[in-house]
Design a protein around this motif. Structure first.
Motif, mmCIF file in Angstrom:
data_model
loop_
_atom_site.group_PDB
_atom_site.id
_atom_site.type_symbol
_atom_site.label_atom_id
_atom_site.label_comp_id
_atom_site.label_asym_id
_atom_site.label_seq_id
_atom_site.Cartn_x
_atom_site.Cartn_y
_atom_site.Cartn_z
ATOM 1 N N ALA A 1 51.344 76.290 21.362
ATOM 2 C CA ALA A 1 51.952 75.520 22.440
ATOM 3 C C ALA A 1 53.140 76.269 23.024
ATOM 4 O O ALA A 1 53.739 77.126 22.369
ATOM 5 C CB ALA A 1 52.406 74.159 21.928
ATOM 6 N N GLU A 2 53.437 75.949 24.285
ATOM 7 C CA GLU A 2 54.605 76.526 24.963
ATOM 8 C C GLU A 2 55.734 75.504 24.998
ATOM 9 O O GLU A 2 55.518 74.338 25.349
ATOM 10 C CB GLU A 2 54.234 76.918 26.406
ATOM 11 N N ALA A 3 56.929 75.949 24.626
ATOM 12 C CA ALA A 3 58.122 75.095 24.680
ATOM 13 C C ALA A 3 58.653 75.065 26.110
ATOM 14 O O ALA A 3 58.837 76.113 26.727
ATOM 15 C CB ALA A 3 59.195 75.650 23.738
ATOM 16 N N LEU B 1 57.314 85.555 23.228
ATOM 17 C CA LEU B 1 58.353 85.316 24.226
ATOM 18 C C LEU B 1 57.761 85.587 25.607
ATOM 19 O O LEU B 1 57.103 86.603 25.818
ATOM 20 C CB LEU B 1 59.553 86.230 23.961
ATOM 21 N N GLU B 2 57.991 84.657 26.527
ATOM 22 C CA GLU B 2 57.445 84.800 27.883
ATOM 23 C C GLU B 2 58.528 85.302 28.826
ATOM 24 O O GLU B 2 59.557 84.669 29.007
ATOM 25 C CB GLU B 2 56.908 83.451 28.383
ATOM 26 N N ILE B 3 58.259 86.473 29.410
ATOM 27 C CA ILE B 3 59.190 87.026 30.387
ATOM 28 C C ILE B 3 58.459 87.134 31.727
ATOM 29 O O ILE B 3 57.239 86.978 31.781
ATOM 30 C CB ILE B 3 59.721 88.408 29.940
ATOM 31 N N LEU C 1 53.653 88.249 29.727
ATOM 32 C CA LEU C 1 54.132 88.338 31.104
ATOM 33 C C LEU C 1 53.690 87.061 31.822
ATOM 34 O O LEU C 1 52.507 86.852 32.063
ATOM 35 C CB LEU C 1 53.529 89.590 31.742
ATOM 36 N N ASP C 2 54.673 86.208 32.128
ATOM 37 C CA ASP C 2 54.432 84.877 32.695
ATOM 38 C C ASP C 2 54.296 84.958 34.213
ATOM 39 O O ASP C 2 54.783 85.901 34.836
ATOM 40 C CB ASP C 2 55.635 83.993 32.335
ATOM 41 N N ASP C 3 53.637 83.978 34.793
ATOM 42 C CA ASP C 3 53.532 83.855 36.260
ATOM 43 C C ASP C 3 52.998 85.135 36.880
ATOM 44 O O ASP C 3 53.413 85.532 37.980
ATOM 45 C CB ASP C 3 54.892 83.529 36.892
ATOM 46 N N PHE C 4 52.077 85.796 36.175
ATOM 47 C CA PHE C 4 51.629 87.111 36.622
ATOM 48 C C PHE C 4 50.979 87.041 38.003
ATOM 49 O O PHE C 4 50.152 86.180 38.275
ATOM 50 C CB PHE C 4 50.654 87.731 35.619
ATOM 51 N N ILE D 1 49.003 88.535 29.286
ATOM 52 C CA ILE D 1 49.283 88.217 30.686
ATOM 53 C C ILE D 1 48.949 86.750 30.910
ATOM 54 O O ILE D 1 47.884 86.291 30.502
ATOM 55 C CB ILE D 1 48.404 89.082 31.620
ATOM 56 N N LYS D 2 49.863 86.030 31.525
ATOM 57 C CA LYS D 2 49.571 84.649 31.909
ATOM 58 C C LYS D 2 49.359 84.605 33.415
ATOM 59 O O LYS D 2 50.295 84.859 34.190
ATOM 60 C CB LYS D 2 50.715 83.724 31.496
ATOM 61 N N ILE D 3 48.137 84.307 33.820
ATOM 62 C CA ILE D 3 47.806 84.279 35.246
ATOM 63 C C ILE D 3 48.458 83.053 35.870
ATOM 64 O O ILE D 3 48.279 81.931 35.396
ATOM 65 C CB ILE D 3 46.281 84.227 35.464
ATOM 66 N N ALA E 1 45.152 81.614 31.207
ATOM 67 C CA ALA E 1 45.182 81.033 32.551
ATOM 68 C C ALA E 1 45.998 79.753 32.466
ATOM 69 O O ALA E 1 45.747 78.905 31.614
ATOM 70 C CB ALA E 1 43.769 80.730 33.016
ATOM 71 N N GLU E 2 47.008 79.622 33.321
ATOM 72 C CA GLU E 2 47.823 78.400 33.279
ATOM 73 C C GLU E 2 47.570 77.536 34.496
ATOM 74 O O GLU E 2 47.095 78.008 35.528
ATOM 75 C CB GLU E 2 49.308 78.712 33.083
ATOM 76 N N GLY E 3 47.826 76.232 34.338
ATOM 77 C CA GLY E 3 47.675 75.311 35.456
ATOM 78 C C GLY E 3 46.250 74.839 35.688
ATOM 79 O O GLY E 3 45.882 74.487 36.803
HETATM 80 MG MG MG Z 1 53.747 79.781 31.877
#
Ligand code: MG
Ligand code: C2E
Ligand code: MG
Ligand code: MG
Length: 279
Positions: free
Chosen positions: A58-60, A145-147, A175-178, A196-198, A232-234
């Motif tokens: 899970a993501e905090a 860690l998400e940067i 890598l967030d919001d890629f 990578i988080k798309i 893949a997020e969202g």
């Molecule tokens: Mg994210």
């Protein structure tokens, strides 16, 4: 006359500016107070394996309920916290609390924590992270860690040192919001990046929008050939889920699976799955 109208327009503009400045000052006061009292909560959004549907972690996500304003969105208060120099302190609190919460999750589940570009430039970051792991007993190997891409831009030396130190400790970097930030693809293999988080802006146009579909496919292929994991997020619909699963994304996160929920709820969710698997 035109001149009068101009003056009146200017007067209105000045009033609006004053109001905006005033509102912003009040927000700053409330945010400083919340920071002093550590008056924040954390919500957790589960992540699943796109092939099996099993939870992977899970993501905090930081939450602030101001006594006066009610819930304030992270997109509204995090930039202010960054400007006021409060983000490292808030970020340290998030790391510590999230690691404590995640320490009681089943042992195969990972925790992801967002790191602001301002934190990434703070040379104390590795120490803060190590301290959170030590205080909680949460294993480094389960922390991601998400940067963001933009954080890598133009700060090569300090960021490289920090990321390498974290990596050597067994912590993974995503890598967030890629696809939305400024970056050059050369960053992807130059820095120690595991995932990578798309960004959801592409995912949410799936599957109808041909451009987004191509972008998602290309990012997934790029990630695979660089031996990175892809999230893949969202994801909000079954159609998006089907597209993602078919196109080589490892993990999925989105309202379709679950909204961010509080610490008690997520542990309930995880425990139910674990006991079902054992039965
Ligand atoms: Mg994210
Ligand atoms: P993010 O890290 O990309 O987090 C994902 C955001 O997308 C979260 O918004 C989440 O609630 C939202 N989301 C997840 N699934 C869906 C979906 O299916 N549809 C839609 N429309 N949205 C979805 P949230 O919680 O408002 O956070 C916004 C951003 O604030 C985060 O984006 C992250 O950049 C930042 N943030 C949140 N918590 C922290 C924190 O502890 N530290 C730092 N530095 N930044 C944080
Ligand atoms: Mg994130
Ligand atoms: Mg994101």
């Amino acid at each position: 006359t035109a001149k009068r109208a101009d003056e009146r327009g200017y007067r209105l503009f000045e009033l609006t500016m004053q109001e905006a400045t005033q509102r912003r000052r009040l927000l700053e006061v409330d945010l400083r107070r919340a920071c002093m009292r550590e008056d924040f909560q954390i919500a957790y959004q589960p992540v699943i394996d796109s092939a099996t549907g099993a939870f992977t972690g899970a993501e905090a996500l930081l939450r602030w309920t101001c006594p006066k304003r009610g819930n304030v969105q992270p997109s509204e208060f995090i930039p202010v916290a960054e400007e006021l120099g409060l983000i490292s302190r808030i970020g340290a609190m998030v790391l510590k609390k999230a690691c404590i919460d995640a320490a009681s999750w089943p042992g195969h589940l990972d925790l992801a924590v967002n790191i602001s570009p301002v934190q990434l430039l703070d040379p104390r970051l590795p120490q803060t992270v190590f301290q959170a792991l030590e205080d909680s007993g949460f294993p480094a190997a389960r922390l991601e860690l998400e940067i963001t891409e933009t954080a890598l831009l133009g700060n090569d030396e300090i960021v490289m040192r920090t990321l390498t130190e974290l990596r050597d400790f067994g912590i993974r970097i995503s890598l967030d919001d890629f696809g939305t930030g400024y970056s050059s693809l050369s960053y992807l293999h130059r820095f120690p990046i595991n995932r990578i988080k798309i960004d959801k802006s592409f995912v949410q146009q799936l599957p109808a929008d041909a451009g987004s579909a191509s972008i998602v496919r290309a990012i997934a292929q790029l990630g695979q050939s660089l031996q990175m994991k892809i999230t893949a997020e969202g994801i909000e619909t079954d159609e998006q889920m089907a597209f993602i699963a078919e196109h080589g994304c490892d993990d999925v996160q989105g309202f379709l699976i679950s909204r961010p929920i509080d610490a008690d709820k997520i542990i309930g969710l995880f425990q139910r799955e674990t006991s079902k698997a054992a039965a």
